[in-house]
Design a protein around this motif. Structure first.
Motif, short mmCIF file in Angstrom:
data_model
loop_
_atom_site.label_atom_id
_atom_site.label_comp_id
_atom_site.label_asym_id
_atom_site.label_seq_id
_atom_site.Cartn_x
_atom_site.Cartn_y
_atom_site.Cartn_z
N LEU A 114 -0.96 5.86 -3.03
CA LEU A 114 -0.24 7.11 -3.29
C LEU A 114 1.16 7.06 -2.70
O LEU A 114 2.16 7.42 -3.35
N GLY A 115 1.28 6.65 -1.44
CA GLY A 115 2.57 6.64 -0.76
C GLY A 115 2.85 5.30 -0.12
O GLY A 115 2.06 4.35 -0.22
N LEU A 116 4.01 5.19 0.54
CA LEU A 116 4.43 3.96 1.19
C LEU A 116 4.28 2.76 0.25
O LEU A 116 3.84 1.67 0.63
N ARG A 117 4.68 2.96 -1.00
CA ARG A 117 4.38 1.98 -2.04
C ARG A 117 5.10 0.65 -1.82
O ARG A 117 4.63 -0.40 -2.27
N ALA A 118 6.24 0.68 -1.14
CA ALA A 118 7.00 -0.55 -0.95
C ALA A 118 6.61 -1.29 0.33
O ALA A 118 7.23 -2.30 0.67
N SER A 119 5.57 -0.83 1.01
CA SER A 119 5.21 -1.44 2.29
C SER A 119 4.42 -2.73 2.13
O SER A 119 4.19 -3.45 3.11
N ASN A 120 3.98 -3.05 0.90
CA ASN A 120 3.22 -4.28 0.64
C ASN A 120 2.02 -4.42 1.57
O ASN A 120 1.83 -5.46 2.23
N THR A 121 1.20 -3.41 1.60
CA THR A 121 0.03 -3.41 2.50
C THR A 121 -1.17 -4.02 1.77
O THR A 121 -2.17 -3.35 1.49
N HIS A 122 -1.07 -5.30 1.45
CA HIS A 122 -2.06 -5.99 0.63
C HIS A 122 -3.18 -6.60 1.47
O HIS A 122 -3.14 -6.61 2.71
N ASP A 123 -4.20 -7.15 0.79
CA ASP A 123 -5.24 -7.94 1.44
C ASP A 123 -4.74 -9.38 1.61
O ASP A 123 -3.92 -9.87 0.83
N VAL A 124 -5.29 -10.04 2.63
CA VAL A 124 -4.90 -11.43 2.89
C VAL A 124 -6.14 -12.22 3.27
O VAL A 124 -7.04 -11.70 3.95
N ILE A 125 -6.21 -13.46 2.80
CA ILE A 125 -7.33 -14.36 3.10
C ILE A 125 -6.81 -15.53 3.91
O ILE A 125 -5.79 -16.14 3.56
N TYR A 126 -7.52 -15.84 4.99
CA TYR A 126 -7.21 -17.00 5.82
C TYR A 126 -8.30 -18.04 5.60
O TYR A 126 -9.48 -17.77 5.85
N GLY A 148 -2.96 -22.24 4.03
CA GLY A 148 -4.26 -21.59 4.07
C GLY A 148 -4.20 -20.08 4.01
O GLY A 148 -5.24 -19.42 4.01
N ILE A 149 -3.00 -19.50 3.93
CA ILE A 149 -2.85 -18.04 3.82
C ILE A 149 -2.63 -17.68 2.36
O ILE A 149 -1.71 -18.21 1.71
N ALA A 150 -3.47 -16.81 1.82
CA ALA A 150 -3.36 -16.39 0.43
C ALA A 150 -3.38 -14.87 0.35
O ALA A 150 -4.20 -14.22 1.01
N TRP A 151 -2.50 -14.32 -0.46
CA TRP A 151 -2.38 -12.87 -0.59
C TRP A 151 -3.04 -12.38 -1.87
O TRP A 151 -2.97 -13.03 -2.91
N ILE A 152 -3.70 -11.23 -1.79
CA ILE A 152 -4.29 -10.57 -2.95
C ILE A 152 -3.61 -9.22 -3.09
O ILE A 152 -3.66 -8.39 -2.18
N ASP A 153 -2.97 -9.00 -4.21
CA ASP A 153 -2.17 -7.79 -4.40
C ASP A 153 -3.07 -6.59 -4.68
O ASP A 153 -3.31 -6.20 -5.82
N THR A 154 -3.55 -5.99 -3.62
CA THR A 154 -4.47 -4.85 -3.73
C THR A 154 -3.79 -3.51 -3.50
O THR A 154 -4.40 -2.47 -3.75
N TRP A 155 -2.55 -3.50 -3.04
CA TRP A 155 -1.89 -2.26 -2.64
C TRP A 155 -1.40 -1.49 -3.85
O TRP A 155 -0.43 -1.88 -4.50
N ASP A 156 -2.08 -0.40 -4.20
CA ASP A 156 -1.68 0.47 -5.31
C ASP A 156 -1.92 1.89 -4.82
O ASP A 156 -2.85 2.57 -5.23
#
Length: 396
Positions: free
Chosen positions: A212-224, A202-210
């Motif tokens: 300026l910085g901390l680009r490798a932190s994978n700070t994406h949106d997530v849907i439960y 039930g956990i789905a990730w949406i790749d929204t992280w684009d």
């Protein structure tokens, strides 16, 4: 230890000597530029920090860990952040999770035991997942739309979160939600965190992280979507004496200086990159390295001054807390802002002095500047801190 059950796991105390931390910094830095380009999770840097024992250093002694205190955590995060800010952010979230559990145990016993078990073999990431697309960060007030609905066997989690650092690499999510339960007050529902294994259906990730910085932190949106968790997975956050819920991130505390620490490392990395360029750059018209000119020496001194100021504020505040000086607590938010200003000033001074090379992606200073600017987004943010401080001073 008669009558006391031994911890199920054991984590050795890391070597926190300057030399050992410098070695970890160098190893992490070796892959930082590539991860910044690809925006993939920086597993190589995380594994380097894990091998050095840094990612489990804050595990409490009652759980078999070293129980590192705030100053040691700050030193570790500065070293990690100096190597790669994205690794530093992921490490900060994890270390502060372990430190929080050591000080105020709240996780379900089975879930935390599982996190520790995974941590024996490699990096096992955990993070509080709190922001939402409509609400933004909770430090500004409001309640989440994400709900935990009571079921016969536990809870069912539904909602969408933003800025969930760690992405699909998270072993555990600590999700901010309101309780939807029989007998609950819909006008004033219980608020808490739901501890969720990252591999739960039930956990789905949406790749929204684009970013300026901390680009490798994978700070994406997530849907439960109807994520099922057991009954003890909901950990309530108590309201204040007046019955009002206040987000703990709205004011700085000892833990919030952990995130600041990694950016002090970014400023250090900018200082090193500036010095290396100045020693190597020999303009034809000058005939000697620019490091030998008073102009560049003065800039180097300004960069160093800002870093000394940031480090002195950081460790001075932590030493006062360590000594039991509670009078500094109202000042910690201002300390956080002052450190942020110094980190950005140091990095901008380095870039400005070098001109085009400092803004080129061929030079690490460009990445350090982008990463340093991200310090501003961590709560409490500058405008809120200045307003609260002004009101305190003026008695209004």
């Amino acid at each position: 230890m008669t009558g006391v059950e031994a911890p199920a796991h054991t984590f050795a105390a890391p070597d926190l000597s300057d030399a050992a931390l410098a070695a970890v910094t160098a190893e992490i830095a070796g892959t930082a530029a590539e991860y910044d380009r690809t925006a993939e999770l920086p597993w190589a840097g995380l594994r380097a920090a894990h091998r050095a024992g840094l990612l489990t250093a804050a595990v409490g002694r009652q759980y078999g860990g070293p129980g590192a205190g705030p100053r040691d955590v700050a030193r570790m995060l500065t070293a990690i952040g100096e190597g790669d800010a994205s690794v530093g952010l992921l490490a900060a979230n994890l270390l502060l999770t372990h430190a929080g559990q050591a000080a105020h145990p709240s996780w379900p016993a089975a879930a935390y035991d599982d996190l520790l078990r995974r941590s024996q073999d490699g990096p096992a990431l955990a993070n509080a997942v709190r922001a939402e697309p409509e609400l933004g960060a909770p430090a500004r007030g409001g309640l989440p739309k994400t709900t935990a609905t009571r079921t016969a066997g536990g809870w069912r989690l539904n909602g969408r979160k933003a800025y969930a650092t760690g992405g699909a690499g998270l072993a555990y999510h600590v999700v901010w939600a309101v309780a939807d339960e029989p007998g609950g007050d819909p006008q004033r529902p219980r608020v808490g965190h739901v501890v969720v294994p990252g591999d739960r259906p039930g956990i789905a990730w949406i790749d929204t992280w684009d970013h300026l910085g901390l680009r490798a932190s994978n700070t994406h949106d997530v849907i439960y979507s109807d994520v099922e968790v057991p009954a003890d997975a909901f950990v309530e956050i108590p309201r204040g004496p007046d019955g009002v819920y206040r987000d703990p991130a709205a004011a700085a505390g000892p833990g919030s200086l952990g995130h600041v620490s990694l950016y002090v490392g970014v400023a250090r990395a900018a200082r090193s990159a500036f010095a290396a360029f100045a020693r190597e750059r020999v303009p034809a018209a000058l005939g000697r390295p620019i490091a030998q000119t008073e102009r560049i020496q003065t800039v180097a001194g300004e960069i160093d001054l800002q870093i000394v100021q940031a480090e002195t504020l950081l460790h001075g505040a932590l030493l006062r807390l360590e000594a039991g000086d509670q009078s500094i607590l109202p000042e910690l938010s201002a300390v956080k802002v002052a450190i942020a200003r110094s980190v950005i000033a140091a990095t901008q001074a380095a870039v400005a002095a070098l001109g085009n090379p400092g803004l080129s992606r061929h030079h690490p200073l460009e990445r350090h500047l982008r990463d340093a600017l991200c310090i501003r987004v961590h709560p409490p943010q500058e405008d809120a801190v200045l307003l609260a401080g002004g009101r305190r001073v003026l008695g209004t």
